[in-house]
Each structure stands twice: as C-alpha cells, then as structure tokens.
Design an enzyme around this catalytic site. Structure first.
Site, PDB file in Angstrom:
ATOM      1  N   PRO A   7       0.838  -1.214   0.000  1.00  0.00           N
ATOM      2  CA  PRO A   7       0.000   0.000   0.000  1.00  0.00           C
ATOM      3  C   PRO A   7       0.870   1.259   0.000  1.00  0.00           C
ATOM      4  O   PRO A   7       1.829   1.347   0.754  1.00  0.00           O
ATOM      5  CB  PRO A   7      -0.801  -0.114   1.298  1.00  0.00           C
ATOM      6  CG  PRO A   7      -0.130  -1.143   2.124  1.00  0.00           C
ATOM      7  CD  PRO A   7       0.720  -1.988   1.231  1.00  0.00           C
ATOM      8  N   GLU A   8       0.537   2.185  -0.866  1.00  0.00           N
ATOM      9  CA  GLU A   8       1.237   3.468  -0.897  1.00  0.00           C
ATOM     10  C   GLU A   8       0.379   4.510  -0.193  1.00  0.00           C
ATOM     11  O   GLU A   8      -0.734   4.219   0.254  1.00  0.00           O
ATOM     12  CB  GLU A   8       1.542   3.855  -2.353  1.00  0.00           C
ATOM     13  CG  GLU A   8       2.576   2.902  -2.970  1.00  0.00           C
ATOM     14  CD  GLU A   8       3.719   3.633  -3.681  1.00  0.00           C
ATOM     15  OE1 GLU A   8       3.963   4.810  -3.370  1.00  0.00           O
ATOM     16  OE2 GLU A   8       4.335   3.011  -4.542  1.00  0.00           O
TER      17      GLU A   8
END
Ligand SMILES: [Zn+2]
Length: 280
Positions: free
Chosen positions: A2-3
């Site tokens: 996840p960014e």
C-alpha cells in the site's frame, strides 16, 4: 504494497466506523508482527474512545481519549476489514480484531506480517522512532517547491532516490515517484540538487497532483467497498508510466517503434518508468 493514497483511503474508510466509538473488545492473536506489540496493548486500548483517525506518511494514527495514539502500519500486505459482526472463525492472518460499542468489527489482516502496531503518547508522537525523521507531508500545507528545493539542496543522488528518502518527503513510494517525475518532466536520473526554482515548483505540484488523483480513485473504490467485502487498503488505479514499459508515452506523440516508448530502468534495485524524450 500500500502506498500513501491507499493508506489515506484506509483512514477515510475507518474514520466513520471508529471516530466517537468505544473499543469494547480487542483481540491480539499473536505476540508480534514485524515487531512485538507494545506491553499491555490490549489493556491499554480496551474501553478507550476513539477521537480521530489520521494519517502521517504511511502510518495510520488512531487518537484515543486518554491521550494515547495507536500507530498502525500496513507493511507489505496489511489490510483493514470492516464487518458488521464477528466472523465465525478468525482467518489465519487476522492478527488483531477490534470491536466497537456499535458492534462493528475491524480486523487487521496481514499475511506477510511486515506491518506493525505501537502505542505512543499524542504529546510525544513526533519523537516516535518511526515518525521522528520523516520529512514534510506531501499533501500538507507546509509542502511547496521552495521547501522541496531546500531539502534537495546538496544531494548528489539521483532525484528518484532522493524522493524515496522519507526524510526528504514523507510517504512517497516507488510508484508515485515515477508518476510525479513523469508529470513534472524531470528525468529520474537527474542529480537531486539540480531540482530547484521552477523545477522544484513543478515537482512539488506534480507530487500533490498524482497523490490527489489516486486518493480520488481510492474514494470511489471506498464507495464500492461499502457494498462489497468491507476490505480497505487496495484499489485499482491507472498509472501514466508505472509498469508500462514499451507502451506509447501518454505525454508525447512520439513513434514507439522509433523511441521504444516508456522505458524501464533499475535504480537502487527498484524499477523506474519514464519517457526519455519528455523527461530531462
Ligand atoms: Zn514521452
């Protein structure tokens, strides 16, 4: 992995279910994730009212009514799952289960266990080892071209590597660095210290824009999630250059046969995607 936009989406998804709610039960199903849980983790959370859910870089910050903050990081594969009731049997990778006084169940699931959870005092949050050295928040008011230029000054590494350095800007990952450099027409191999003045303005604006667009996409996915599995953390998003090696550059009308289209190079062991014609 996840960014930042995905973590923001998770925070926005959690907020309406947690804010103002009391955590009536917390199940911690193993002693550690990437690191051990803090001592008294369950006892310190149980009975606390959640005041707010915020984000700093890629950290989820759950502020509690006793001045403590639950710091959560999704690591490589972590996700938060919201369900109206407790599942009959917990999943293998369901490591922490929170239940609110509204009966909502929030499950932290992390197959690879690179995530972590910790507790800190809100007053000393900035001194937490994971947060202490973080650079400015790219979507915060304090982030601008001049601020970015100042942090890049004297850095002789490629701009790509400098932007991945969390002390320069907080929360940027590999995907959005490629996207922001493309958007700002700056070559990923350019020496960081040469990004100043108008170039730094362009880059700061591009960072905000690519993250903002992705968060909007995450917002749309959130509306879908409410109907579906209740799982937060990942969404489909179209990238301009990321993972598009050999495809026509979306910023030029160049002939792919002649230019090879979007290029992939490896910098510090990570893929970078860019257009050699457009980015200088
Ligand atoms: Zn191009």
């Amino acid at each position: 992995m996840p960014e930042l936009p995905e973590v923001e989406t998770v925070c926005r998804g959690l907020a309406p279910h947690l804010e103002g709610r009391v955590l009536v039960r917390v199940d911690q199903r193993r002693p550690n994730l990437r690191m051990p849980f803090p001592p008294g983790f369950v006892e310190r959370l149980t009975g606390r009212r959640v005041e707010s859910v915020r984000r700093r870089a890629k950290y989820i910050l759950v502020h509690l009514d006793d001045g403590a903050v639950l710091i959560a990081h999704l690591g490589m594969s972590g996700r938060m799952i919201i369900t109206p009731e407790r599942p009959d049997s917990p999943g293998k990778h369901d490591h922490v289960v929170f239940e609110t006084d509204a009966g909502t169940i929030v499950t932290f699931n992390d197959a690879r266990r690179f995530g972590f959870m910790d507790l800190a005092s809100a007053d000393a949050l900035g001194d937490h080892p994971m947060l202490r050295t973080l650079g400015p928040e790219p979507l915060g008011n304090a982030f601008s071209g001049p601020v970015l230029a100042e942090r890049l000054a004297g850095r002789m590494t490629p701009i790509k590597a400098a932007l991945l350095d969390q002390t320069v800007v907080a929360g940027l990952g590999n995907i959005y660095v490629s996207e922001a450099l493309f958007q700002s027409r700056l070559s990923p191999t350019r020496i960081a210290s040469t990004v100043s003045g108008a170039k730094a303005d362009r880059l700061a604006a591009a960072i905000r824009e690519v993250l903002g667009r992705a968060i909007e996409a995450g917002g749309s996915s959130l509306r879908d999630y409410r109907q579906a599995s209740g799982e937060l953390g990942y969404f489909q998003h179209q990238f301009a250059v990321y993972d598009r090696a050999g495809e026509p550059c979306p910023g030029c009308s160049c002939d792919v046969a002649a230019t090879g289209g979007v290029r992939r190079i490896v910098q510090s062991g990570r893929s970078t995607f860019y257009c050699a014609a457009r980015q200088r």
